[in-house]
Scaffold this motif. Structure first.
Motif, mmCIF file in Angstrom:
data_model
loop_
_atom_site.group_PDB
_atom_site.id
_atom_site.type_symbol
_atom_site.label_atom_id
_atom_site.label_comp_id
_atom_site.label_asym_id
_atom_site.label_seq_id
_atom_site.Cartn_x
_atom_site.Cartn_y
_atom_site.Cartn_z
ATOM 1 N N ARG A 174 0.845 -1.203 0.000
ATOM 2 C CA ARG A 174 0.000 0.000 0.000
ATOM 3 C C ARG A 174 0.886 1.261 0.000
ATOM 4 O O ARG A 174 0.513 2.293 -0.578
ATOM 5 C CB ARG A 174 -0.930 -0.005 1.208
ATOM 6 N N GLU A 175 2.037 1.161 0.686
ATOM 7 C CA GLU A 175 2.985 2.286 0.659
ATOM 8 C C GLU A 175 3.448 2.537 -0.776
ATOM 9 O O GLU A 175 3.514 3.683 -1.237
ATOM 10 C CB GLU A 175 4.198 1.987 1.545
ATOM 11 N N ALA A 176 3.761 1.437 -1.481
ATOM 12 C CA ALA A 176 4.205 1.580 -2.872
ATOM 13 C C ALA A 176 3.083 2.124 -3.742
ATOM 14 O O ALA A 176 3.326 2.950 -4.645
ATOM 15 C CB ALA A 176 4.677 0.218 -3.395
ATOM 16 N N ASP A 177 1.872 1.707 -3.461
ATOM 17 C CA ASP A 177 0.728 2.133 -4.270
ATOM 18 C C ASP A 177 0.439 3.617 -4.067
ATOM 19 O O ASP A 177 -0.129 4.282 -4.951
ATOM 20 C CB ASP A 177 -0.499 1.294 -3.895
ATOM 21 N N ALA A 178 0.820 4.136 -2.900
ATOM 22 C CA ALA A 178 0.538 5.543 -2.577
ATOM 23 C C ALA A 178 1.485 6.511 -3.284
ATOM 24 O O ALA A 178 1.245 7.730 -3.305
ATOM 25 C CB ALA A 178 0.624 5.751 -1.061
ATOM 26 N N VAL A 179 2.551 5.973 -3.882
ATOM 27 C CA VAL A 179 3.505 6.843 -4.590
ATOM 28 C C VAL A 179 2.831 7.435 -5.831
ATOM 29 O O VAL A 179 2.181 6.708 -6.602
ATOM 30 C CB VAL A 179 4.766 6.037 -4.993
ATOM 31 N N GLY A 180 2.968 8.702 -6.016
ATOM 32 C CA GLY A 180 2.311 9.353 -7.146
ATOM 33 C C GLY A 180 3.077 9.203 -8.451
ATOM 34 O O GLY A 180 4.279 8.929 -8.463
ATOM 35 N N GLY A 181 2.367 9.410 -9.552
ATOM 36 C CA GLY A 181 2.994 9.420 -10.866
ATOM 37 C C GLY A 181 3.556 8.088 -11.317
ATOM 38 O O GLY A 181 4.556 8.057 -12.052
ATOM 39 N N LYS A 182 2.949 6.997 -10.897
ATOM 40 C CA LYS A 182 3.492 5.681 -11.272
ATOM 41 C C LYS A 182 3.320 5.429 -12.761
ATOM 42 O O LYS A 182 2.301 5.797 -13.362
ATOM 43 C CB LYS A 182 2.791 4.561 -10.481
ATOM 44 N N SER A 183 4.311 4.785 -13.332
ATOM 45 C CA SER A 183 4.220 4.359 -14.729
ATOM 46 C C SER A 183 3.296 3.145 -14.812
ATOM 47 O O SER A 183 2.937 2.534 -13.796
ATOM 48 C CB SER A 183 5.607 3.981 -15.257
ATOM 49 N N ALA A 184 2.938 2.794 -16.043
ATOM 50 C CA ALA A 184 2.084 1.620 -16.234
ATOM 51 C C ALA A 184 2.758 0.371 -15.686
ATOM 52 O O ALA A 184 2.110 -0.484 -15.073
ATOM 53 C CB ALA A 184 1.768 1.450 -17.724
ATOM 54 N N TYR A 185 4.055 0.287 -15.895
ATOM 55 C CA TYR A 185 4.771 -0.898 -15.408
ATOM 56 C C TYR A 185 4.817 -0.914 -13.884
ATOM 57 O O TYR A 185 4.620 -1.964 -13.249
ATOM 58 C CB TYR A 185 6.186 -0.943 -15.971
ATOM 59 N N GLU A 186 5.065 0.242 -13.272
ATOM 60 C CA GLU A 186 5.088 0.320 -11.808
ATOM 61 C C GLU A 186 3.727 -0.056 -11.237
ATOM 62 O O GLU A 186 3.639 -0.783 -10.235
ATOM 63 C CB GLU A 186 5.479 1.734 -11.362
ATOM 64 N N SER A 187 2.664 0.403 -11.863
ATOM 65 C CA SER A 187 1.316 0.054 -11.392
ATOM 66 C C SER A 187 1.086 -1.448 -11.485
ATOM 67 O O SER A 187 0.505 -2.065 -10.582
ATOM 68 C CB SER A 187 0.260 0.802 -12.220
ATOM 69 N N PHE A 188 1.571 -2.017 -12.580
ATOM 70 C CA PHE A 188 1.433 -3.462 -12.756
ATOM 71 C C PHE A 188 2.172 -4.214 -11.654
ATOM 72 O O PHE A 188 1.625 -5.144 -11.028
ATOM 73 C CB PHE A 188 1.968 -3.875 -14.131
ATOM 74 N N VAL A 189 3.417 -3.838 -11.390
ATOM 75 C CA VAL A 189 4.219 -4.530 -10.382
ATOM 76 C C VAL A 189 3.584 -4.389 -9.005
ATOM 77 O O VAL A 189 3.532 -5.345 -8.216
ATOM 78 C CB VAL A 189 5.672 -3.977 -10.378
ATOM 79 N N VAL A 190 3.085 -3.189 -8.708
ATOM 80 C CA VAL A 190 2.423 -2.962 -7.412
ATOM 81 C C VAL A 190 1.158 -3.816 -7.313
ATOM 82 O O VAL A 190 0.914 -4.483 -6.293
ATOM 83 C CB VAL A 190 2.084 -1.459 -7.232
ATOM 84 N N ASP A 191 0.345 -3.783 -8.359
ATOM 85 C CA ASP A 191 -0.900 -4.575 -8.340
ATOM 86 C C ASP A 191 -0.614 -6.067 -8.158
ATOM 87 O O ASP A 191 -1.295 -6.763 -7.394
ATOM 88 C CB ASP A 191 -1.674 -4.376 -9.646
ATOM 89 N N ARG A 192 0.391 -6.551 -8.864
ATOM 90 C CA ARG A 192 0.717 -7.972 -8.769
ATOM 91 C C ARG A 192 1.144 -8.339 -7.349
ATOM 92 O O ARG A 192 0.647 -9.319 -6.778
ATOM 93 C CB ARG A 192 1.829 -8.308 -9.773
ATOM 94 N N MET A 193 2.056 -7.562 -6.781
ATOM 95 C CA MET A 193 2.524 -7.859 -5.423
ATOM 96 C C MET A 193 1.395 -7.682 -4.410
ATOM 97 O O MET A 193 1.210 -8.499 -3.496
ATOM 98 C CB MET A 193 3.686 -6.934 -5.061
#
Length: 383
Positions: free
Chosen positions: A34-53
Motif C-alpha cells: 500500500r505504501e508503494a501504491d501511494a507513490v504518485g505518478g506511477k508508470s504503467a509498469y510500476e502500477s502493474f508490479v504494485v498490483d501484482r505484489m
C-alpha cells in the motif's frame, strides 16, 4: 528497457513486501504494498508490479476483495504471462475459499478452468464450491457430467463425488436424481447404509404396490439389511402367507442366530412362529405331490411359478427353477412381470448370475416391479 524500470520509492517498499511474504508475514507485506501504491505518478509498469505484489499479498493475507481488485488489474494490464495469470487465479480461489465466499471462489475456479488451468485441486473443486455457495442445481449439472465422463472412460466415480451429487439432488428435492445417484453408490460402493437408503426410498415411491413387500424384504435379506425384530417377523410371516414356508423358516432361524429374535418379552411369540414354520414345512413335504398336480392342471402358470419358488427357498434350486420356467412358458399369468422378477431372484439364489441379470433386465412395470428388479440387478452384478 527504460519504461520497465521501477523507481526506488516504489521498489523499496515492494522489496520489503517480498521479504515479508517469504517470512510468512502477509499482512505486513500487504501494508508495504500500500505504501508503494501511494507513490504518485506511477508508470504503467510500476502500477502493474504494485498490483501484482498487492494481489498476492492480499490473497495470502485472506483479503479476497483487495486481492481480486489488484490481480484483476494486473491481468488486465497485458503484462502478465498466461502461466502467471493461472497462478493468480489459483491464489484468488484460495483467498475466497478461506474467506468462506464460496460463490466468489466458484467464479474464479470456473474462470481458471476456462483459461486452461489443469491443477486438479482447483478444477476438481468447482462443483463443490457451487454446492457450498448454494447453487445445488449448478453443482448437480457439473457433477453429473463428471460422473458420466468417468463411467464412459471406464473409471470408477469417487464416492465423495457421488455423495455430493446425491446431496445436490436432495437439496433440490429431485427424488429421481437422488435415487439414480444412490443406485450408482450401491453399484460402486455397496455399503449397507446406501442399500438401506435406496431400498427404503424405492419402496416408498408413489404407486409402489403393496404386494411387492416380500420382494423388498428378500432384497433386504440378501443385502444384510435385516436389522430389527419387525424385519424378521414381517418377512417370515409374508413368506409363509404366500406359501414359501421353507423360506419363512430360514428367515426366523436367521433372526434367532443373529440374536435379534428370541430376546425380550416377544421371545415366546417368536418361538411359536418358528414352530409353526417347522410344522408347515413338514406338512408341505407330505402334500407336495398333490400341490404339483394341481399346479400342472391349472391354466394359470402362476401356481407353477410360486411352487417352484417355494422349492428354491427350500434349497431345491434345480427342480424349482425348472418348474418356474415351465410356469412362465405355460402362460396365463395374472402378473407376468412379478413371475419374471421371482425367476430372476431364483436364478441368483441358485448362483446363476448371468441368467439372473438377463431375466431381471426384462422386467417392466410402473408399479414398482421394474424398480425392484433394477435393484436386484445391481445386487447380482456385485457378486
Amino acid at each position: 528497457m527504460a519504461q520497465e524500470a521501477v523507481r526506488p520509492e516504489v521498489g523499496k517498499p515492494l522489496a520489503a513486501a517480498s521479504n515479508l511474504m517469504r517470512s510468512g508475514k502477509h499482512r505486513e507485506a500487504l501494508a508495504k504494498t500500500r505504501e508503494a501504491d501511494a507513490v504518485g505518478g506511477k508508470s504503467a509498469y510500476e502500477s502493474f508490479v504494485v498490483d501484482r505484489m498487492m494481489g498476492f499479498a492480499a490473497a495470502s493475507a485472506g483479503d479476497a476483495q483487495t486481492a481480486a481488485k489488484a490481480l484483476q488489474s494486473a491481468m488486465d494490464s497485458g503484462k502478465m504471462s498466461g502461466s502467471e495469470k493461472l497462478t493468480a487465479m489459483e491464489a484468488l480461489v484460495s483467498a475466497y475459499y478461506r474467506a468462506k465466499d464460496f460463490k466468489g471462489a466458484a467464479a474464479w475456479a470456473d474462470r481458471y478452468t476456462r483459461a486452461g488451468g489443469t491443477n486438479a485441486q482447483i478444477t476438481g473443486l468447482s462443483a463443490q464450491l457451487r454446492y457450498m455457495s448454494g447453487d445445488s442445481a449448478g453443482a448437480a449439472r457439473e457433477l453429473n457430467a463428471q460422473v458420466a465422463g468417468d463411467i464412459k472412460a471406464g473409471r470408477k466415480p469417487s464416492e465423495e463425488k457421488l455423495q455430493l451429487l446425491a446431496n445436490a439432488y436432495l437439496n433440490q428435492k429431485n427424488t429421481d436424481g437422488y435415487l439414480a445417484t444412490l443406485e450408482k453408490l450401491v453399484t460402486y460402493y455397496p455399503k449397507q447404509s446406501y442399500w438401506t437408503d435406496v431400498i427404503s426410498r424405492v419402496s416408498r415411491k408413489t404407486g409402489f404396490a403393496d404386494r411387492l413387500a416380500l420382494e423388498v424384504y428378500r432384497l433386504k435379506f440378501a443385502t444384510n439389511n435385516m436389522a430389527s425384530v419387525e424385519d424378521f417377523m414381517q418377512m417370515a410371516q409374508l413368506a409363509m402367507q404366500e406359501g414359501f414356508n421353507a423360506e419363512g423358516k430360514k428367515v426366523v432361524e436367521k433372526g434367532f442366530a443373529a440374536n435379534v429374535l428370541g430376546q425380550g418379552p416377544q421371545a415366546e411369540r417368536q418361538k411359536r412362529l418358528l414352530d409353526l414354520a417347522n410344522k408347515r414345512v413338514a406338512t408341505e413335504a407330505a402334500t407336495f405331490a398333490q400341490l404339483e398336480k394341481e399346479a400342472n392342471a391349472s391354466a394359470d402358470g402362476s401356481l407353477l411359478v410360486n411352487l417352484g419358488m417355494s422349492l428354491v427357498g427350500a434349497g431345491q434350486t434345480a427342480k424349482g427353477i425348472a418348474m418356474m420356467e415351465q410356469g412362465i412358458q405355460k402362460g396365463g399369468l395374472k402378473r407376468p412381470e412379478d413371475s419374471k422378477l421371482r425367476l430372476g431372484i431364483a436364478y441368483l439364489m441358485a448362483g446363476q448370475k448371468p441368467k439372473a441379470v438377463q431375466m431381471l433386465k426384462t422386467v417392466q412395470g410402473k408399479d414398482g416391479t421394474a424398480d425392484v428388479a433394477r435393484l436386484w440387478t445391481l445386487h447380482a452384478q456385485q457378486h
